[in-house]
Design a protein around this motif. Structure first.
Motif, short mmCIF file in Angstrom:
data_model
loop_
_atom_site.label_atom_id
_atom_site.label_comp_id
_atom_site.label_asym_id
_atom_site.label_seq_id
_atom_site.Cartn_x
_atom_site.Cartn_y
_atom_site.Cartn_z
N CYS A 108 2.53 -9.49 -6.43
CA CYS A 108 3.71 -9.95 -5.69
C CYS A 108 4.98 -9.65 -6.48
O CYS A 108 5.96 -9.12 -5.94
CB CYS A 108 3.58 -11.44 -5.40
N ASN A 109 4.98 -9.97 -7.77
CA ASN A 109 6.14 -9.68 -8.62
C ASN A 109 6.38 -8.18 -8.74
O ASN A 109 7.53 -7.72 -8.76
CB ASN A 109 5.93 -10.27 -10.02
N LEU A 110 5.29 -7.42 -8.82
CA LEU A 110 5.41 -5.97 -8.92
C LEU A 110 6.06 -5.39 -7.66
O LEU A 110 6.93 -4.52 -7.74
CB LEU A 110 4.03 -5.36 -9.14
N LEU A 111 5.64 -5.88 -6.50
CA LEU A 111 6.20 -5.39 -5.24
C LEU A 111 7.68 -5.73 -5.11
O LEU A 111 8.48 -4.92 -4.64
CB LEU A 111 5.42 -5.98 -4.06
N ASP A 113 9.83 -6.30 -7.64
CA ASP A 113 10.64 -5.61 -8.65
C ASP A 113 10.74 -4.11 -8.41
O ASP A 113 11.67 -3.47 -8.91
CB ASP A 113 10.05 -5.85 -10.05
N CYS A 114 9.79 -3.55 -7.69
CA CYS A 114 9.74 -2.08 -7.50
C CYS A 114 9.74 -1.70 -6.02
O CYS A 114 9.09 -0.72 -5.63
CB CYS A 114 8.50 -1.51 -8.20
N GLN A 115 10.47 -2.43 -5.22
CA GLN A 115 10.46 -2.16 -3.77
C GLN A 115 10.89 -0.74 -3.45
O GLN A 115 10.26 -0.05 -2.65
CB GLN A 115 11.35 -3.17 -3.05
N THR A 116 11.99 -0.31 -4.08
CA THR A 116 12.51 1.03 -3.79
C THR A 116 11.48 2.10 -4.14
O THR A 116 11.27 3.07 -3.38
CB THR A 116 13.80 1.27 -4.57
N ASP A 117 10.80 1.95 -5.26
CA ASP A 117 9.81 2.93 -5.71
C ASP A 117 8.62 2.97 -4.76
O ASP A 117 8.12 4.04 -4.41
CB ASP A 117 9.35 2.59 -7.12
N PHE A 118 8.13 1.78 -4.35
CA PHE A 118 7.00 1.74 -3.43
C PHE A 118 7.37 2.32 -2.07
O PHE A 118 6.57 3.04 -1.45
CB PHE A 118 6.49 0.31 -3.27
N HIS A 119 8.56 2.03 -1.58
CA HIS A 119 8.99 2.58 -0.29
C HIS A 119 9.02 4.10 -0.35
O HIS A 119 8.60 4.78 0.61
CB HIS A 119 10.37 2.03 0.08
N ILE A 207 7.16 1.91 -11.94
CA ILE A 207 6.17 0.92 -11.51
C ILE A 207 5.24 0.59 -12.66
O ILE A 207 4.92 -0.59 -12.91
CB ILE A 207 5.38 1.45 -10.29
N LEU A 208 4.78 1.61 -13.38
CA LEU A 208 3.89 1.38 -14.53
C LEU A 208 4.60 0.57 -15.61
O LEU A 208 4.00 -0.32 -16.23
CB LEU A 208 3.44 2.73 -15.09
N HIS A 209 5.88 0.85 -15.82
CA HIS A 209 6.67 0.11 -16.81
C HIS A 209 6.73 -1.38 -16.46
O HIS A 209 6.47 -2.25 -17.30
CB HIS A 209 8.08 0.71 -16.86
N VAL A 210 7.06 -1.68 -15.21
CA VAL A 210 7.15 -3.08 -14.77
C VAL A 210 5.77 -3.74 -14.79
O VAL A 210 5.64 -4.90 -15.16
CB VAL A 210 7.77 -3.15 -13.36
#
Length: 531
Positions: A108-111, A113-119, A207-210
């Motif tokens: 949940c935290n990953l999603l 913090d990295c919304q732009t990357d996942f999109h 994403i890997l960093h976060v």
């Protein structure tokens, strides 16, 4: 229980009031232990520490409760029920979620913090994700339908990028439901980092960093509370510490190769940040040597150049500092500069001579960091961190000290001269700065403080002081710089009156005091030589 103990003492009875025997694994409860337990719960986490998952003894401070399956045989039925009830209460007090809850929270935290990357990544496979990507949206009907349609077309496209992104999406949805472990996210992300598409690589690295940041945060959280051994803790340790040291080295090498292949500042910033996180969690004396391969110093020689950008160079200085904090790596690094020559140059070994050249480029890059242009926060921080690294080198070994005072930079300069030039430059610039740049003034003050501490350490060292003072005064240029620094920084009327607060207090007291000590030693040396 305490009341019973008091009554027992008064009646000279030897009743054993503990729950079962006092072996390892028993629950030891009294007023003092309860106080220590509360204290442990409030204790702060220590960065850079490692988890010891083998601590299973009753000697540690706090409350020790083994896994429920390891209940001592001596307990009666009533005591067993009491034992189980107490274990459940301790588990509730601990407030630790189970493995699936930990996984869901992390994802949940990953999603978020990295919304732009996942999109962006999911857009590569034609999936139109909701504007706000959350746990509830991950794997919902609309996304699953889109994924299914894409999978049906996969046989016609077979692009490596799309297949890898689809695999990442699949692992995320399975991790959400607890079907796979958290560490299963490593491989899909690492695979994406090896692609040729720079935008995909940068998004995957972020994403890997976060992801690593959250894992290490969990690792530190549980390390601070290993005095309480409760059911499920070892399972969670496997989540937050999924890899052995060799696997961390493998991950480090993959990220290192990614930084070598891609010169884009955004990619290199994420890559070197990840390498710093990996090394930071390693033990400097036991594990860190495995990361000190020649290739990492080769990439550092590029990351410290002006073209890399300030943010990348700040991370590169930190990476170099942590590598040199390993004694074996430090000895290897310094050995190339003994008597001003590399070991390879003396032996005629071309390979060693090439390594010496790379290490020389690192020192040149470090010199460029100290004299970098600009007066913003990033530039001042870069200069300060570089001086801190030099201070560490000078206090490490004789060869480290020789690098500072004897290594020849461009135009016959050395690091001592650069430090003096920086101090004079900062005093001159400070007069012209705006009053609203309080943070810049504070960072400049910290830079001056570290530079003066280093200079004072050198001129007061019983072994090296004579050599340093001779270098500071042997030429007209060096002597002029030295005296200028000593005079200007030791006077309070040189301090800019536009600022106030703690930074100004530091300038008026600590900085002035340090400068006066430096001035006294320099002038005493000059007076002794003149007489």
């Amino acid at each position: 229980m305490n009341e019973k103990k008091d009554a027992a003492a008064r009646n000279s009875e030897s009743t054993n009031l503990s729950l079962g025997s006092r072996k390892s694994g028993d629950v030891l409860v009294n007023h003092e232990v309860s106080r220590q337990f509360q204290s442990a719960m409030c204790s702060s986490d220590q960065p850079g520490s490692r988890i010891n998952t083998d601590v299973r003894t009753s000697k540690a401070t706090g409350v020790q409760t083994d896994e429920i399956g390891a209940v001592p045989q001596a307990l009666s039925h009533d005591d067993l029920r009491t034992y189980d009830d107490l274990s459940k209460k301790l588990l509730a007090i601990w407030g630790s979620p189970n493995e699936q809850e930990l996984g869901r929270n992390l994802i949940c935290n990953l999603l978020m913090d990295c919304q732009t990357d996942f999109h962006f990544l999911f857009g590569c496979i034609g999936m139109k994700m909701p504007s706000k990507l959350t746990m509830d949206k991950l794997g919902d009907d609309s996304s699953s339908i889109a994924a299914s349609k894409y999978y049906s077309q996969m046989s016609h496209t077979h692009t490596p990028e799309a297949e890898m992104v689809s695999h990442l999406y699949s692992v995320l949805t399975k991790a959400k439901s607890g079907m796979v472990k958290l560490e299963d996210l490593f491989q899909p992300l690492v695979n994406l980092c090896g692609l040729e598409n720079v935008i995909i690589v940068q998004a995957s690295l972020h994403i890997l960093h976060v992801y690593l940041k959250h894992l290490i945060s969990l690792e530190r959280k549980f390390e601070g509370r290993v005095n309480v051994m409760i059911e499920g803790l070892h399972c969670r340790n496997k989540i937050v510490n999924p890899h052995g040291s060799e696997d961390w080295v493998s991950l480090f090498e993959v990220i290192l190769q990614t930084a070598m292949k891609n010169s884009k500042p955004g990619v290199r910033l994420e890559a070197v940040s990840i390498m710093n996180m990996i090394i930071m969690r390693s033990n400097p004396f036991i594990e860190r040597e495995k990361f000190g391969q020649t290739l990492v110093f080769e990439i550092l020689s590029h990351l410290l150049t002006k073209a890399a950008g300030f943010e990348v160079r700040i991370q590169a200085v930190q990476l170099l500092y942590m590598l040199l904090n390993c004694p074996k790596i430090l000895v290897k690094f310094c050995s190339y500069y003994k008597d001003g020559k590399g070991a390879g140059a003396m032996d005629g070994d071309v390979g060693d001579a090439s390594a010496y050249q790379k290490y020389s480029m690192i020192l040149q890059g470090l010199a460029d960091c100290i004299t970098c242009c600009g007066n913003g926060l990033q530039e001042l921080k870069l200069r300060r961190n570089s001086i801190l690294l030099l201070a560490f080198l000078s206090s490490s070994e004789k060869s480290g000290f020789e690098i500072l005072v004897a290594y020849k930079l461009y135009q016959d300069a050395n690091f001592l001269m650069l430090i003096l030039q920086v101090l004079i430059s900062e005093v001159d610039i400070e007069v012209a700065v705006n009053a609203d740049h309080a943070q810049v003034f504070k960072e400049r003050t910290l830079l001056m403080r570290e530079a003066l501490i280093l200079l004072n350490r050198l001129v007061s060292n019983p072994t090296y002081s004579a050599t340093v003072l001779r270098l500071l005064t042997k030429s007209r240029d060096m002597a002029s710089l030295t005296i200028d620094v000593a005079n200007r920084l030791s006077r309070k009327d040189q301090i800019c009156d536009k600022f106030d607060g703690t930074a100004r207090q530091m300038r008026e007291s600590e900085i002035v005091d340090l400068a006066r000590v430096f001035k006294k030693r320099v002038f005493t040396y000059l007076g002794d030589n003149l007489s």
